[in-house]
Write a protein that holds these residues in place. Structure first.
Motif, PDB file in Angstrom:
ATOM      1  N   TYR A 187       5.714 -97.735 -14.626  1.00 12.26           N
ATOM      2  CA  TYR A 187       6.954 -98.113 -15.314  1.00 12.26           C
ATOM      3  C   TYR A 187       7.969 -96.974 -15.214  1.00 12.26           C
ATOM      4  CZ  TYR A 187      10.296 -99.376 -18.910  1.00 12.26           C
ATOM      5  OH  TYR A 187      11.469 -99.665 -19.566  1.00 12.26           O
ATOM      6  N   PHE A 188       7.494 -95.759 -15.454  1.00 10.57           N
ATOM      7  CA  PHE A 188       8.383 -94.607 -15.366  1.00 10.57           C
ATOM      8  C   PHE A 188       8.932 -94.451 -13.950  1.00 10.57           C
ATOM      9  CE2 PHE A 188       8.683 -90.064 -14.190  1.00 10.57           C
ATOM     10  CZ  PHE A 188       9.811 -89.731 -14.921  1.00 10.57           C
ATOM     11  N   ARG A 189       8.051 -94.432 -12.977  1.00 13.06           N
ATOM     12  CA  ARG A 189       8.475 -94.213 -11.588  1.00 13.06           C
ATOM     13  C   ARG A 189       9.429 -95.315 -11.105  1.00 13.06           C
ATOM     14  NH1 ARG A 189       6.157 -90.356  -8.587  1.00 13.06           N
ATOM     15  NH2 ARG A 189       4.139 -89.438  -9.162  1.00 13.06           N
ATOM     16  N   ASN A 190       9.162 -96.548 -11.501  1.00 15.61           N
ATOM     17  CA  ASN A 190       9.958 -97.684 -11.006  1.00 15.61           C
ATOM     18  C   ASN A 190      11.306 -97.837 -11.700  1.00 15.61           C
ATOM     19  OD1 ASN A 190       7.834 -98.305  -9.284  1.00 15.61           O
ATOM     20  ND2 ASN A 190       6.946 -99.827 -10.672  1.00 15.61           N
ATOM     21  N   ASN A 191      11.465 -97.195 -12.860  1.00 15.27           N
ATOM     22  CA  ASN A 191      12.689 -97.436 -13.636  1.00 15.27           C
ATOM     23  C   ASN A 191      13.566 -96.213 -13.892  1.00 15.27           C
ATOM     24  OD1 ASN A 191      12.504-100.432 -14.611  1.00 15.27           O
ATOM     25  ND2 ASN A 191      10.448 -99.608 -14.906  1.00 15.27           N
ATOM     26  N   ILE A 192      13.045 -95.028 -13.701  1.00 11.28           N
ATOM     27  CA  ILE A 192      13.822 -93.832 -14.051  1.00 11.28           C
ATOM     28  C   ILE A 192      15.089 -93.705 -13.205  1.00 11.28           C
ATOM     29  CG2 ILE A 192      12.456 -92.340 -12.510  1.00 11.28           C
ATOM     30  CD1 ILE A 192      14.172 -91.371 -15.860  1.00 11.28           C
ATOM     31  N   GLN A 193      15.047 -94.151 -11.951  1.00 10.46           N
ATOM     32  CA  GLN A 193      16.230 -94.016 -11.086  1.00 10.46           C
ATOM     33  C   GLN A 193      17.381 -94.910 -11.534  1.00 10.46           C
ATOM     34  OE1 GLN A 193      14.620 -91.035  -9.436  1.00 10.46           O
ATOM     35  NE2 GLN A 193      16.571 -91.670  -8.565  1.00 10.46           N
ATOM     36  N   SER A 194      17.058 -95.972 -12.246  1.00 17.84           N
ATOM     37  CA  SER A 194      18.117 -96.908 -12.668  1.00 17.84           C
ATOM     38  C   SER A 194      18.756 -96.506 -13.999  1.00 17.84           C
ATOM     39  CB  SER A 194      17.549 -98.334 -12.784  1.00 17.84           C
ATOM     40  OG  SER A 194      16.543 -98.386 -13.777  1.00 17.84           O
TER      41      SER A 194
ATOM     42  N   SER B   5       9.875 -84.369  -7.289  1.00 15.30           N
ATOM     43  CA  SER B   5       8.928 -83.340  -7.721  1.00 15.30           C
ATOM     44  C   SER B   5       8.714 -83.372  -9.233  1.00 15.30           C
ATOM     45  CB  SER B   5       9.408 -81.950  -7.288  1.00 15.30           C
ATOM     46  OG  SER B   5      10.677 -81.658  -7.856  1.00 15.30           O
ATOM     47  N   THR B   6       9.788 -83.629  -9.981  1.00 12.57           N
ATOM     48  CA  THR B   6       9.669 -83.720 -11.437  1.00 12.57           C
ATOM     49  C   THR B   6       8.918 -84.979 -11.843  1.00 12.57           C
ATOM     50  OG1 THR B   6      11.793 -82.569 -11.648  1.00 12.57           O
ATOM     51  CG2 THR B   6      10.927 -83.625 -13.631  1.00 12.57           C
ATOM     52  N   LYS B   7       9.178 -86.068 -11.149  1.00 16.27           N
ATOM     53  CA  LYS B   7       8.449 -87.310 -11.432  1.00 16.27           C
ATOM     54  C   LYS B   7       6.956 -87.114 -11.193  1.00 16.27           C
ATOM     55  CE  LYS B   7      11.298 -89.956  -8.921  1.00 16.27           C
ATOM     56  NZ  LYS B   7      11.840 -91.168  -8.276  1.00 16.27           N
ATOM     57  N   ASP B   8       6.635 -86.407 -10.127  1.00 20.48           N
ATOM     58  CA  ASP B   8       5.225 -86.117  -9.837  1.00 20.48           C
ATOM     59  C   ASP B   8       4.616 -85.255 -10.933  1.00 20.48           C
ATOM     60  OD1 ASP B   8       5.397 -87.529  -7.456  1.00 20.48           O
ATOM     61  OD2 ASP B   8       5.631 -85.750  -6.198  1.00 20.48           O
ATOM     62  N   ASP B   9       5.371 -84.242 -11.373  1.00 17.07           N
ATOM     63  CA  ASP B   9       4.882 -83.339 -12.430  1.00 17.07           C
ATOM     64  C   ASP B   9       4.628 -84.111 -13.719  1.00 17.07           C
ATOM     65  OD1 ASP B   9       5.000 -81.147 -10.766  1.00 17.07           O
ATOM     66  OD2 ASP B   9       6.941 -80.453 -11.511  1.00 17.07           O
ATOM     67  N   LEU B  10       5.578 -84.978 -14.079  1.00 14.94           N
ATOM     68  CA  LEU B  10       5.441 -85.739 -15.322  1.00 14.94           C
ATOM     69  C   LEU B  10       4.271 -86.716 -15.251  1.00 14.94           C
ATOM     70  CD1 LEU B  10       9.209 -86.384 -16.113  1.00 14.94           C
ATOM     71  CD2 LEU B  10       7.624 -85.035 -17.490  1.00 14.94           C
ATOM     72  N   ALA B  11       4.087 -87.346 -14.107  1.00 16.09           N
ATOM     73  CA  ALA B  11       2.963 -88.271 -13.943  1.00 16.09           C
ATOM     74  C   ALA B  11       1.636 -87.521 -14.087  1.00 16.09           C
ATOM     75  CB  ALA B  11       3.036 -88.958 -12.578  1.00 16.09           C
TER      76      ALA B  11
ATOM     77  N   ILE C 276       7.556 -89.869 -21.361  1.00 18.39           N
ATOM     78  CA  ILE C 276       8.010 -88.493 -21.150  1.00 18.39           C
ATOM     79  C   ILE C 276       7.476 -87.574 -22.243  1.00 18.39           C
ATOM     80  CG2 ILE C 276      10.057 -86.994 -21.165  1.00 18.39           C
ATOM     81  CD1 ILE C 276      11.542 -89.244 -19.690  1.00 18.39           C
ATOM     82  N   LEU C 277       7.494 -88.033 -23.477  1.00 18.36           N
ATOM     83  CA  LEU C 277       7.004 -87.222 -24.586  1.00 18.36           C
ATOM     84  C   LEU C 277       5.490 -87.016 -24.496  1.00 18.36           C
ATOM     85  CD1 LEU C 277       9.160 -88.664 -27.492  1.00 18.36           C
ATOM     86  CD2 LEU C 277       9.466 -86.478 -26.310  1.00 18.36           C
ATOM     87  N   ASP C 278       4.770 -88.060 -24.115  1.00 19.82           N
ATOM     88  CA  ASP C 278       3.326 -87.904 -23.915  1.00 19.82           C
ATOM     89  C   ASP C 278       3.057 -86.889 -22.801  1.00 19.82           C
ATOM     90  OD1 ASP C 278       2.515 -89.638 -25.902  1.00 19.82           O
ATOM     91  OD2 ASP C 278       2.273 -91.356 -24.573  1.00 19.82           O
ATOM     92  N   ALA C 279       3.853 -86.951 -21.752  1.00 20.95           N
ATOM     93  CA  ALA C 279       3.670 -86.046 -20.617  1.00 20.95           C
ATOM     94  C   ALA C 279       3.954 -84.594 -20.986  1.00 20.95           C
ATOM     95  CB  ALA C 279       4.563 -86.475 -19.454  1.00 20.95           C
TER      96      ALA C 279
ATOM     97  N   MET D 253      10.031 -95.540 -21.986  1.00 19.80           N
ATOM     98  CA  MET D 253      10.154 -94.424 -21.054  1.00 19.80           C
ATOM     99  C   MET D 253      10.101 -93.085 -21.780  1.00 19.80           C
ATOM    100  SD  MET D 253      12.880 -93.901 -17.966  1.00 19.80           S
ATOM    101  CE  MET D 253      12.383 -95.492 -17.290  1.00 19.80           C
ATOM    102  N   MET D 254      10.753 -93.020 -22.942  1.00 18.41           N
ATOM    103  CA  MET D 254      10.722 -91.776 -23.707  1.00 18.41           C
ATOM    104  C   MET D 254       9.311 -91.478 -24.214  1.00 18.41           C
ATOM    105  SD  MET D 254      13.333 -89.939 -23.602  1.00 18.41           S
ATOM    106  CE  MET D 254      12.672 -88.752 -24.781  1.00 18.41           C
TER     107      MET D 254
END
Length: 246
Positions: free
Chosen positions: A42-49, A126-132, A66-69, A62-63
């Motif tokens: 969900y995060f990866r597919n929607n953050i760009q929009s 790179s940030t998306k990878d880190d957060l995942a 991010i907060l869990d991450a 989404m938040m």
């Protein structure tokens, strides 16, 4: 082969030894679990929009990811406070995050850079990878905590000990401070003394250079777990959270 991973109540040392033995394989197995993968996707597919930081904070799902991450998942009921802290600039000495004892907020703000770059940083691959990766790791640690609440802290020591350069690095990290002082049998009242006195108390009982030795770190982690299991030491495995407000 099933992707399920289960956590059961276990004695501290047994749970710790199992976590060490399983290593990255257990984290990878959890990453493939349906519910965990759904949140990452969900995060990866929607953050760009997402068009603005304001819109990001309006997307509760989404938040939450991010907060869990960023190890702030239990603070979701403080969204106004989080928005204020995480949208300030980390290098600003007057920023609220730089006045908080709890360094998780600054670590999150430094990773996200919402105050500096808006969505520019969080939308980078790179940030998306880190957060995942962080999301999965924190979910795994939460599972370990259901086995025994001290185990994620012992693993935190194991993963971060080699990066400690001085006793003040230990004192500046609530989790490391709690694990080390508990393992060394130092009392809660130590927190009432000066930082110099606290450092001296630790240095009297161990050398910081010993944290470069995996065998010493493993022994220290087990001493912490034994103290936590028996309720001795500095107040149990969850005391580090209370110390943030001391």
């Amino acid at each position: 082969m099933s992707n399920s991973i289960a956590f059961f109540k276990m004695p501290a040392i047994a749970a710790y030894q199992l976590a060490v033995k399983q290593g990255d394989a257990a984290v990878e197995k959890l990453a493939a679990r349906k519910d965990v993968k759904a949140e990452v996707d969900y995060f990866r597919n929607n953050i760009q929009s997402v068009k603005s930081v304001e819109d990001l904070f309006k997307d509760r799902r989404m938040m939450k990811f991010i907060l869990d991450a960023t190890d702030l998942g239990k603070e979701t009921d403080k969204m106004g406070f989080l928005k204020k802290v995480l949208t300030q600039k980390a290098e600003d000495s007057d920023a609220l995050m730089n006045k908080l004892v709890d360094k998780r907020f600054k670590a999150a703000a430094t990773l996200l850079q919402l105050g500096e770059k808006g969505l520019g940083q969080v939308q980078r691959e790179s940030t998306k990878d880190d957060l995942a990766e962080l999301y999965v790791k924190n979910k795994y640690n939460a599972g370990l905590a259901t086995q025994n609440s001290g185990v994620p802290l012992a693993m935190y020591l194991k993963e971060n000990a080699s990066g400690v350069r001085s006793t003040y690095d230990i004192l500046g990290d609530a989790r490391l401070r709690h694990v080390v002082t508990t393992a060394l049998g130092l009392p809660l009242e130590l927190a009432n003394q000066s930082v110099e006195a606290q450092a001296a108390a630790i240095e009297k009982r161990m050398k910081v250079s010993d944290l470069k030795d995996p065998k010493f770190v493993d022994k220290l982690a087990k001493r912490f777990l034994m103290a936590s299991d028996t309720g001795s030491g500095t107040g149990g495995a969850d005391q580090w959270k209370l110390n943030l407000f001391a």
